[in-house]
Scaffold this motif. Structure first.
Motif, PDB file in Angstrom:
ATOM      1  N   ASN A 266       0.811  -1.223   0.000  1.00  7.42           N
ATOM      2  CA  ASN A 266       0.000   0.000   0.000  1.00  7.42           C
ATOM      3  C   ASN A 266       0.848   1.277   0.000  1.00  7.42           C
ATOM      4  O   ASN A 266       0.470   2.288   0.586  1.00  7.42           O
ATOM      5  CB  ASN A 266      -0.952   0.023   1.197  1.00  7.42           C
ATOM      6  CG  ASN A 266      -1.923  -1.147   1.187  1.00  7.42           C
ATOM      7  OD1 ASN A 266      -2.438  -1.525   0.128  1.00  7.42           O
ATOM      8  ND2 ASN A 266      -2.164  -1.733   2.349  1.00  7.42           N
ATOM      9  N   GLY A 267       2.002   1.216  -0.650  1.00  6.27           N
ATOM     10  CA  GLY A 267       2.844   2.390  -0.785  1.00  6.27           C
ATOM     11  C   GLY A 267       3.628   2.766   0.457  1.00  6.27           C
ATOM     12  O   GLY A 267       4.212   3.858   0.507  1.00  6.27           O
ATOM     13  N   ALA A 268       3.652   1.901   1.468  1.00  3.35           N
ATOM     14  CA  ALA A 268       4.374   2.189   2.706  1.00  3.35           C
ATOM     15  C   ALA A 268       5.791   1.617   2.628  1.00  3.35           C
ATOM     16  O   ALA A 268       6.030   0.589   1.995  1.00  3.35           O
ATOM     17  CB  ALA A 268       3.638   1.615   3.910  1.00  3.35           C
ATOM     18  N   TYR A 269       6.714   2.289   3.308  1.00  2.46           N
ATOM     19  CA  TYR A 269       8.111   1.867   3.355  1.00  2.46           C
ATOM     20  C   TYR A 269       8.623   2.000   4.785  1.00  2.46           C
ATOM     21  O   TYR A 269       8.177   2.865   5.548  1.00  2.46           O
ATOM     22  CB  TYR A 269       8.976   2.722   2.424  1.00  2.46           C
ATOM     23  CG  TYR A 269       8.729   2.485   0.955  1.00  2.46           C
ATOM     24  CD1 TYR A 269       9.556   1.637   0.218  1.00  2.46           C
ATOM     25  CD2 TYR A 269       7.672   3.114   0.299  1.00  2.46           C
ATOM     26  CE1 TYR A 269       9.342   1.429  -1.138  1.00  2.46           C
ATOM     27  CE2 TYR A 269       7.454   2.907  -1.049  1.00  2.46           C
ATOM     28  CZ  TYR A 269       8.288   2.059  -1.757  1.00  2.46           C
ATOM     29  OH  TYR A 269       8.067   1.847  -3.100  1.00  2.46           O
ATOM     30  N   GLU A 270       9.545   1.126   5.116  1.00  2.00           N
ATOM     31  CA  GLU A 270      10.217   1.200   6.417  1.00  2.00           C
ATOM     32  C   GLU A 270      11.611   1.764   6.176  1.00  2.00           C
ATOM     33  O   GLU A 270      12.419   1.190   5.440  1.00  2.00           O
ATOM     34  CB  GLU A 270      10.298  -0.184   7.053  1.00  2.00           C
ATOM     35  CG  GLU A 270      10.797  -0.157   8.483  1.00  2.00           C
ATOM     36  CD  GLU A 270      10.712  -1.547   9.124  1.00  2.00           C
ATOM     37  OE1 GLU A 270       9.638  -1.899   9.639  1.00  2.00           O
ATOM     38  OE2 GLU A 270      11.733  -2.270   9.074  1.00  2.00           O
ATOM     39  N   VAL A 271      11.884   2.907   6.813  1.00  4.86           N
ATOM     40  CA  VAL A 271      13.133   3.625   6.565  1.00  4.86           C
ATOM     41  C   VAL A 271      13.973   3.608   7.836  1.00  4.86           C
ATOM     42  O   VAL A 271      13.507   4.017   8.906  1.00  4.86           O
ATOM     43  CB  VAL A 271      12.851   5.084   6.128  1.00  4.86           C
ATOM     44  CG1 VAL A 271      14.161   5.820   5.875  1.00  4.86           C
ATOM     45  CG2 VAL A 271      11.978   5.094   4.866  1.00  4.86           C
TER      46      VAL A 271
END
Length: 257
Positions: free
Chosen positions: A96-101
């Motif tokens: 869903n377009g989320a990223y872990e940075v």
């Protein structure tokens, strides 16, 4: 907590205003600008403030319309400071377009579609934070495309497109039709004289004359040009003269050697 952090801490800022400022620089700048205007009469003061605002808006209008680029110069400086930190981020994709940075020992959830980051900096200032900027660099995108509209050049130009219209002199001002304004009546001359005698008519900031210092007298001889300590020192210097030593006690007793 005693100083009410909701009034100054960014963690309590309202989302959607896209402003992270917590100082009163605009008020200080305004007060400094109208410093000379405040000394004038009421109408003249308002005319001076209007003229200063008109000139300032004209300068900002010329500056904004001569700028080329999607975003304002402030955004460019903002992103330039974050570039070095953003290049150190590690990015892991999710759904869903989320990223872990990852950045150092911290990790945050970033969503470029919603323009959000769990550090809340992205939502507060409307400019990509170092975590969102790190994701943008990894995806080889343009950071300025994710800046809110209030920090873009076209909004900057709109703010200063319509300025203050120049005015004609007081002779051409429209009349209100109301009663004329006159200065308040002065008190009787006798009352004014009484106030002046009592010192009530003087300005509270006027410096008062210094009081005269108390005149010192010598405790031994009573003279006004020195004190008793100086008198004793003077006598000690004069005890040895022409091979004869004179000892003085309070200027009265002498003994020849």
């Amino acid at each position: 907590m005693k100083t009410k952090p909701k009034t100054w801490c960014r963690a309590f800022h309202k989302i959607g205003s896209y402003c992270e400022d917590v100082e009163n620089n605009s008020v200080e700048s305004f007060n400094c600008t109208i410093k000379k205007a405040r000394e004038k009469p009421f109408v003249a003061m308002l005319e001076a403030v209007r003229r200063l605002a008109m000139v300032q808006i004209a300068k900002r209008s010329a500056l904004s319309h001569s700028h080329e680029g999607i975003c304002t110069p402030y955004v460019k400086c903002f992103l330039a400071e974050e570039h070095k930190t953003a290049s150190l981020c590690f990015v892991h994709p999710s759904t869903n377009g989320a990223y872990e940075v990852y950045l150092g020992y911290e990790k945050h959830r970033v969503n470029l579609n919603e323009r959000t980051c769990t550090c809340m900096k992205f939502q507060i200032c409307g400019i990509p934070c170092e975590h969102a900027y790190g994701l943008i660099l990894k995806k080889t995108l343009e950071a300025e495309d994710y800046v809110c509209e209030w920090s873009r050049t076209f909004k900057w130009k709109e703010n200063y497109t319509e300025g203050i219209v120049p005015q004609r002199g007081p002779r051409y001002w429209p009349c209100t039709g109301g009663e004329s304004v006159h200065p308040p009546p002065r008190p009787d001359d006798e009352k004014v004289d009484k106030k002046r005698k009592k010192g009530l008519h003087e300005s509270p900031t006027k410096k008062k004359p210094k009081q005269k210092k108390r005149i010192m007298h010598c405790g031994i001889c009573g003279a006004t040009d020195h004190n008793c300590r100086y008198h004793q020192k003077k006598n000690k210097k004069n005890t040895t003269q022409g091979g004869t030593q004179v000892e003085s006690t309070q200027g009265c007793l002498t003994q020849e050697k």
